[in-house]
Design a protein around this motif. Sequence first.
Motif, mmCIF file in Angstrom:
data_model
loop_
_atom_site.group_PDB
_atom_site.id
_atom_site.type_symbol
_atom_site.label_atom_id
_atom_site.label_comp_id
_atom_site.label_asym_id
_atom_site.label_seq_id
_atom_site.Cartn_x
_atom_site.Cartn_y
_atom_site.Cartn_z
ATOM 1 N N GLU A 135 -21.328 5.210 35.646
ATOM 2 C CA GLU A 135 -21.039 6.585 35.999
ATOM 3 C C GLU A 135 -21.633 7.539 34.956
ATOM 4 O OE1 GLU A 135 -18.165 3.819 37.709
ATOM 5 O OE2 GLU A 135 -18.805 4.175 35.638
ATOM 6 N N LEU A 136 -22.048 8.704 35.398
ATOM 7 C CA LEU A 136 -22.447 9.769 34.474
ATOM 8 C C LEU A 136 -21.171 10.372 33.910
ATOM 9 C CD1 LEU A 136 -24.552 11.759 33.273
ATOM 10 C CD2 LEU A 136 -24.285 13.105 35.372
ATOM 11 N N VAL A 137 -21.044 10.413 32.591
ATOM 12 C CA VAL A 137 -19.778 10.838 31.982
ATOM 13 C C VAL A 137 -20.000 11.976 30.992
ATOM 14 C CG1 VAL A 137 -18.644 8.603 32.292
ATOM 15 C CG2 VAL A 137 -19.935 9.034 30.201
ATOM 16 N N PHE A 138 -18.949 12.774 30.835
ATOM 17 C CA PHE A 138 -18.945 13.872 29.871
ATOM 18 C C PHE A 138 -17.627 13.842 29.114
ATOM 19 C CE2 PHE A 138 -21.655 15.171 33.365
ATOM 20 C CZ PHE A 138 -22.766 15.713 32.734
ATOM 21 N N ASP A 139 -17.685 14.284 27.860
ATOM 22 C CA ASP A 139 -16.505 14.325 27.006
ATOM 23 C C ASP A 139 -16.452 15.699 26.333
ATOM 24 O OD1 ASP A 139 -14.343 13.817 25.379
ATOM 25 O OD2 ASP A 139 -15.343 12.359 24.102
ATOM 26 N N ILE A 140 -15.317 16.388 26.473
ATOM 27 C CA ILE A 140 -15.127 17.692 25.851
ATOM 28 C C ILE A 140 -13.845 17.625 25.025
ATOM 29 C CG2 ILE A 140 -15.048 20.183 26.235
ATOM 30 C CD1 ILE A 140 -15.949 19.565 29.138
ATOM 31 N N ASP A 141 -13.928 18.038 23.769
ATOM 32 C CA ASP A 141 -12.814 17.907 22.833
ATOM 33 C C ASP A 141 -12.487 19.274 22.241
ATOM 34 O OD1 ASP A 141 -11.073 17.230 20.664
ATOM 35 O OD2 ASP A 141 -11.928 15.224 20.628
ATOM 36 N N LEU A 142 -11.211 19.615 22.209
ATOM 37 C CA LEU A 142 -10.801 20.924 21.695
ATOM 38 C C LEU A 142 -11.095 21.099 20.210
ATOM 39 C CD1 LEU A 142 -7.467 21.868 23.496
ATOM 40 C CD2 LEU A 142 -9.437 23.347 23.142
ATOM 41 N N THR A 143 -11.268 20.014 19.475
ATOM 42 C CA THR A 143 -11.602 20.175 18.056
ATOM 43 C C THR A 143 -12.942 20.877 17.878
ATOM 44 O OG1 THR A 143 -12.558 17.946 18.022
ATOM 45 C CG2 THR A 143 -10.276 18.171 17.304
ATOM 46 N N ASP A 144 -13.813 20.801 18.874
ATOM 47 C CA ASP A 144 -15.096 21.494 18.788
ATOM 48 C C ASP A 144 -14.955 22.999 18.987
ATOM 49 O OD1 ASP A 144 -16.585 19.177 18.293
ATOM 50 O OD2 ASP A 144 -16.685 18.696 20.426
ATOM 51 N N TYR A 145 -13.743 23.452 19.306
ATOM 52 C CA TYR A 145 -13.465 24.879 19.474
ATOM 53 C C TYR A 145 -12.590 25.410 18.334
ATOM 54 C CZ TYR A 145 -14.946 24.253 24.388
ATOM 55 O OH TYR A 145 -15.637 23.963 25.540
ATOM 56 N N ASP A 146 -12.508 24.692 17.228
ATOM 57 C CA ASP A 146 -11.609 25.109 16.152
ATOM 58 C C ASP A 146 -11.996 26.448 15.542
ATOM 59 O OD1 ASP A 146 -9.901 23.014 16.453
ATOM 60 O OD2 ASP A 146 -10.535 21.903 14.674
ATOM 61 N N ASP A 147 -13.275 26.833 15.660
ATOM 62 C CA ASP A 147 -13.672 28.153 15.161
ATOM 63 C C ASP A 147 -13.219 29.270 16.091
ATOM 64 O OD1 ASP A 147 -15.718 26.955 16.940
ATOM 65 O OD2 ASP A 147 -16.659 28.923 16.758
ATOM 66 N N VAL A 148 -12.783 28.918 17.305
ATOM 67 C CA VAL A 148 -12.332 29.892 18.294
ATOM 68 C C VAL A 148 -10.815 29.994 18.317
ATOM 69 C CG1 VAL A 148 -12.260 30.394 20.774
ATOM 70 C CG2 VAL A 148 -14.371 29.538 19.734
ATOM 71 N N ARG A 149 -10.147 28.866 18.152
ATOM 72 C CA ARG A 149 -8.696 28.834 18.324
ATOM 73 C C ARG A 149 -7.970 29.464 17.142
ATOM 74 N NH1 ARG A 149 -6.642 23.002 19.708
ATOM 75 N NH2 ARG A 149 -8.027 22.315 18.045
ATOM 76 N N THR A 150 -6.962 30.285 17.438
ATOM 77 C CA THR A 150 -6.074 30.793 16.396
ATOM 78 C C THR A 150 -4.703 30.135 16.476
ATOM 79 O OG1 THR A 150 -5.311 32.613 17.809
ATOM 80 C CG2 THR A 150 -7.229 33.035 16.416
ATOM 81 N N CYS A 151 -4.457 29.366 17.551
ATOM 82 C CA CYS A 151 -3.137 28.763 17.764
ATOM 83 C C CYS A 151 -2.978 27.427 17.043
ATOM 84 C CB CYS A 151 -2.879 28.576 19.249
ATOM 85 S SG CYS A 151 -4.112 27.542 20.087
ATOM 86 N N GLY A 152 -4.059 26.824 16.584
ATOM 87 C CA GLY A 152 -3.960 25.531 15.911
ATOM 88 C C GLY A 152 -5.328 24.922 15.680
ATOM 89 N N ARG A 153 -5.346 23.781 15.043
ATOM 90 C CA ARG A 153 -6.590 23.099 14.702
ATOM 91 C C ARG A 153 -6.476 21.606 15.008
ATOM 92 N NH1 ARG A 153 -7.915 27.575 14.447
ATOM 93 N NH2 ARG A 153 -9.050 28.754 12.872
ATOM 94 N N GLU A 154 -7.599 20.942 14.959
ATOM 95 C CA GLU A 154 -7.700 19.480 15.049
ATOM 96 C C GLU A 154 -6.933 18.939 16.260
ATOM 97 O OE1 GLU A 154 -6.625 18.062 11.175
ATOM 98 O OE2 GLU A 154 -8.438 18.888 10.260
ATOM 99 N N GLY A 155 -5.882 18.135 16.056
ATOM 100 C CA GLY A 155 -5.216 17.485 17.176
ATOM 101 C C GLY A 155 -4.315 18.390 17.987
ATOM 102 N N HIS A 156 -4.178 19.640 17.580
ATOM 103 C CA HIS A 156 -3.294 20.569 18.295
ATOM 104 C C HIS A 156 -3.814 20.874 19.694
ATOM 105 C CE1 HIS A 156 -0.851 24.168 19.066
ATOM 106 N NE2 HIS A 156 -1.973 24.728 19.490
ATOM 107 N N ILE A 157 -2.898 20.966 20.653
ATOM 108 C CA ILE A 157 -3.217 21.464 21.989
ATOM 109 C C ILE A 157 -1.971 22.122 22.544
ATOM 110 C CG2 ILE A 157 -2.648 19.304 23.168
ATOM 111 C CD1 ILE A 157 -4.916 19.938 25.150
ATOM 112 N N CYS A 158 -2.144 23.248 23.222
ATOM 113 C CA CYS A 158 -1.011 23.951 23.810
ATOM 114 C C CYS A 158 -1.502 24.749 25.005
ATOM 115 C CB CYS A 158 -0.332 24.870 22.785
ATOM 116 S SG CYS A 158 -1.368 26.261 22.259
#
Length: 455
Positions: A135-158
């Motif tokens: 299968e053609l697959v894609f992976d998107i991880d919120l840690t790559d948005y840490d420069d954007v997020r103000t609510c948390g970093r690294e493993g944080h998600i909300c």
Amino acid sequence: MSEQPVAEVKAEVKLEPAAQPADADFTNVGVQFLMAPYYSRLFPHQEVYKWLAYGNDGKHPMVDASFFQHREFCFTLDGDIFVRYQSFKDGLELAAALKDRCPSKIDIGPVYNVEPQRRAAYQGSGQGFCPMERELVFDIDLTDYDDVRTCGREGHICIKCWPLMAAAIKILDAGLRQDFGFQHILFVFSGRRGVHCWVCDERARKLTDEQRSAIASYFAVYKGQERGVAKLALGLDDHPALARAYALLKGAFEDRILPEQGLLEDEAQRKAILAYLPNDAIRNAVERRWDGVSSSADRWEALQDEVETEAQALEANRKSSEGARAAKAMRKAVKDIVCAYTYPRLDMEVSKKMNHLLKAPFCVHPKTGKVCVPIDPEAAWEFDPETVCTVGGLLNQLNSNSAAAAQGEEPWRATDMSQAVETFRACFLDALQAEVKEGLAEKLRQAAAAPTLAW
């Protein structure tokens, strides 16, 4: 996620299911101790098998009975032991192996030309060992948005930073369907802080590594940062797909990401956004406007107003061609801000190679205990990562509904896992099954119509 290292394990690892009294509470029990009852009673083995068999699980005369057993599975066992090149005859054998070994994670690899677990038997035979499809697959991880997020970093998600993932789902889904014509696309919550995408059309599964890399590059508009400003691959007016993406992302940025992250209420983020404006004069003008307002929404409106006023002035006060170019660059700054903060940030290496591993749907994340549940792309904005079912919660539900669970062959139907499986079927599996069945029927018609060789 990088490709897992190869590790051969000679000794069998077997964990017996723990005793489960009717009043047991699994909420605070370690995840690894819950995997035995999870694989025995909750993991939807049959649905996963139906997916990965692609119609080759029945008695139709055109099925390839050996197809599934050429698929690679990788088990991560207790102690971070990676057992690659596992393969199974059918879904029942896969289910038995999961119950016996209780892996903390299951990764899915390609379909090879020979059975992965028997690959050593083909060494020196001239047949080799190579992937045939995946299968053609894609992976998107919120840690790559840490420069954007103000609510948390690294493993944080909300729920505040989830719109970044929802926007990525929408962009990928639209591009894969409208620009490439793919239809069978599965989005899965990673269990902690990201999203996986599986493109399962036969045409996608047969792509070469070069073709996979090209498709991934097509979506790789965001190219990282340089001196605090995002590098964007193309001008937003250069391609209709980018114009379509911007129309979607602008709404996501203004309605969800900007206010929920409070981007223009955070001093560091204000400076970062101002850096996208083309000169000090416009930056100073925007900052002066910001002195009188405090909310992110009001400050964004002020920025856009100042940019448009300056763009109109450039058009009016300079020679036509020069003024038009300067005005376009001024307006483009607003588009660059939106895309820099919201455009999907892909892990490119995951998509480029056919033999890359990716975590299977319905795994349990070992740190959060959350199940990797499918996501309906039409309801991506409403998905809440904080309320995703956990293995402990599912087992509690199973114990509470023991009578209902005992009535059927699939105990997960008495838990919230039923909702996850229903999403898997309704948004993905049912349409895929219908297509592969039609494909088998077409092969049979072609075989019947083929001329008989005359000797």
